[in-house]
Design a protein around this motif. Structure first.
Motif, short mmCIF file in Angstrom:
data_model
loop_
_atom_site.label_atom_id
_atom_site.label_comp_id
_atom_site.label_asym_id
_atom_site.label_seq_id
_atom_site.Cartn_x
_atom_site.Cartn_y
_atom_site.Cartn_z
N LYS A 433 0.84 -1.20 0.00
CA LYS A 433 0.00 0.00 0.00
C LYS A 433 0.88 1.25 0.00
N ARG A 434 0.24 2.39 -0.26
CA ARG A 434 1.00 3.63 -0.35
C ARG A 434 1.60 4.04 0.99
N TYR A 439 6.97 1.32 -0.45
CA TYR A 439 6.39 2.14 -1.52
C TYR A 439 7.09 3.50 -1.57
N GLU A 443 9.23 5.07 -4.69
CA GLU A 443 8.84 6.34 -5.28
C GLU A 443 10.01 7.33 -5.24
N ASP A 483 1.70 3.77 -8.82
CA ASP A 483 0.52 4.41 -8.25
C ASP A 483 -0.74 3.59 -8.54
N THR A 486 -1.44 0.71 -6.30
CA THR A 486 -1.74 0.99 -4.89
C THR A 486 -2.97 1.88 -4.71
N ASP A 487 -3.76 2.10 -5.77
CA ASP A 487 -4.90 3.01 -5.61
C ASP A 487 -6.19 2.31 -5.16
#
Length: 491
Positions: A433-434, A439, A443, A483, A486-487
């Protein structure tokens, strides 16, 4: 006054109503909201059912009938149907309270169970009508209304007919935001989202059709053929019907109805069909184009029942979704094998060939113009393309043979591409997950590669410029893919 819902109440309501619908649909018998068949009442000592038990049984039948309506109600508290259901359930609550138990334990238990079921239905009704996702759907629907009012209805009243690209883009963004509203699998929320999507997408289709019409050649000159004058008149009526249809779909037309507009358009079709255009191919094609315009509008005029068909809003039962999920499952298997073998060397199988065939299969999946199915297919395509891109990059890196005269800036771009390949492997295997630390690390590393590319000075070398541009695009695609993973999107 309805009591507030706790998390335990929520779980209880969801479980009991799922059980109710399942039993009712599969057995066709009375059932309690706990999924247990209603016992029909205990036998009393005198061999006959007690009048109070008979009355509770009658109430139970009404509860079962209303329960099905409550479990599929997808509106808001301000809706007339909500107030009707709430009123009838409250009436039954009062009638249950008035049932005399005479101190008998079996009657007390039966009355208590009926009261619990009614209270649960009222809670479930209120919870779905006030759920944050339901309110979000309503807010987006109202935003669509405002866009249509300002971009279509008001300009039409003022005599302006042109549709701007800004409106087309705004509607497209609304569709995407609607598909991203979470329903948690709740039937009322899925229905509400589907109904909103069908209308906004219909508006989108009509508006895009009108925008395309603006780019078409001007109508034929009336001197071309005797029928052209009437076809031109019909074309003007069709243009007005587009705005009328959009207003109807968005609930902005209080006087007209879909049935009335359908009759008007059908009459225009009959009139066009009666025109004699024989012997003139250009006029026939012109008439054909107008007929297609009318048919394109007619297909959107039967949306009243949309959202009531389970197979439409419950996409887990949809054949196209099943095909997409089957492809995604196979892509996940191939991706796992690719990552285990770690490169684009000699595989024991041919992943790229199979991935390309899966891509062709996805292209052939029928989305039925459903935005959720389209989005599911789009995401599956991106997952598939991510693996293909990874294989292509690994293959290019393995085949690379830099010469002694290679431009330093070109070499720097390749060094970034090598780093991107390693990062892409981690992104492909990422399943979090973000909020996860992994993550944020990925990023940050991808962003650093973009900064590294930005620092590369091509020094006028065209090959380096092209390579850097492609590398930037690749890094941005990897970030977008991360992205997307993980949305928490749902169809």
């Amino acid at each position: 006054m309805l009591v507030s819902m706790t998390s335990n109440d929520t779980r209880w309501a969801t479980k009991t109503f799922t059980g109710l619908l399942g039993v009712l649909q599969s057995q066709g018998t009375l059932a309690s909201l706990f999924g247990k068949p209603f016992d029909g009442g205990k036998r009393m000592d005198n061999g006959s059912q007690h009048p109070s038990m008979l009355r509770l049984q009658e109430i139970q039948q009404e509860v079962a009938r209303l329960g099905q309506q409550v479990c599929t109600f997808s509106g808001l508290q301000s809706d007339r149907e909500y107030r009707r259901l709430e009123r009838e359930l409250s009436r039954l609550q009062m009638e249950v309270d008035q049932v005399e138990t005479e101190g008998k334990a079996e009657l007390q238990q039966a009355r208590k169970r009926a009261a619990q079921e009614l209270e649960g239905l009222l809670r479930y009704l209120e919870e779905n009508a006030t759920h944050p996702s339901r309110l979000a759907i309503e807010e987006l629907s109202q935003e669509a209304q405002r866009l249509v009012e300002q971009g279509v209805v008001e300009p039409q009243r003022a005599g302006a007919a042109e549709i701007g690209d800004e409106l087309v883009d705004a509607i497209q963004e609304l569709v995407l935001r609607l598909t991203q509203v979470k329903t948690g699998g709740r039937v009322p929320l899925r229905k509400a989202r589907y109904r909103a999507l069908t209308r906004v997408c219909a508006v989108q289709d009509v508006i895009e059709g009108r925008a395309r019409q603006q780019t078409l050649p001007l109508p034929l000159s009336e001197g071309t053929h005797a029928a052209v004058q009437r076809i031109n008149q019909v074309m003007v009526q069709v243009s007005g019907a587009r705005s009328q249809l959009v207003a109807l779909l968005m609930g902005l037309s209080g006087r007209d109805s879909c049935a009335h507009l359908s009759r008007v358009l059908t009459e225009l079709l009959v009139e066009l069909d009666a025109l004699d255009v024989s012997g003139n191919a250009s006029v026939r094609n012109y008439r054909k184009r107008v007929v297609e315009e009318i048919n394109g509008l007619l297909k959107h005029l039967d949306l009243e029942g949309e959202g009531d068909d389970t197979c439409r809003y419950d996409l887990a039962q949809n054949d196209s979704i099943r095909q997409i999920e089957a492809v995604r499952g196979r892509v996940a298997q191939l991706q796992g094998e690719v990552l285990r073998q770690g490169g684009a060397g000699e595989f024991s199988f041919k992943p790229k060939a199979e991935l390309q065939s899966l891509l062709t299969h996805l292209d052939q999946v029928d989305t039925a113009r459903n935005p959720c199915i389209r989005e599911a297919r789009r995401r599956a395509v991106l997952e598939l393309q991510a693996v293909i891109t990874f294989l292509d990059l690994r293959e290019a890196l393995e085949r690379r043979q830099p010469g002694p005269e290679e431009h330093p800036s070109h070499r720097a771009v390749w060094q970034v591409l090598a780093s991107l390949s390693d990062l892409q492997a981690q992104v492909l295997g990422f399943d979090g997950k973000r909020a996860d630390k992994s993550y944020m690390v990925l990023e940050e590393l991808l962003t650093k590669q973009l900064l590294a590319l930005d620092a590369v000075d091509p020094q006028g070398d065209q090959m380096t410029k092209a390579a850097r541009k492609q590398a930037v695009k690749l890094a941005q695609n990897i970030l977008s893919y991360l992205d997307m993973k993980t949305d928490e999107w749902e169809y």
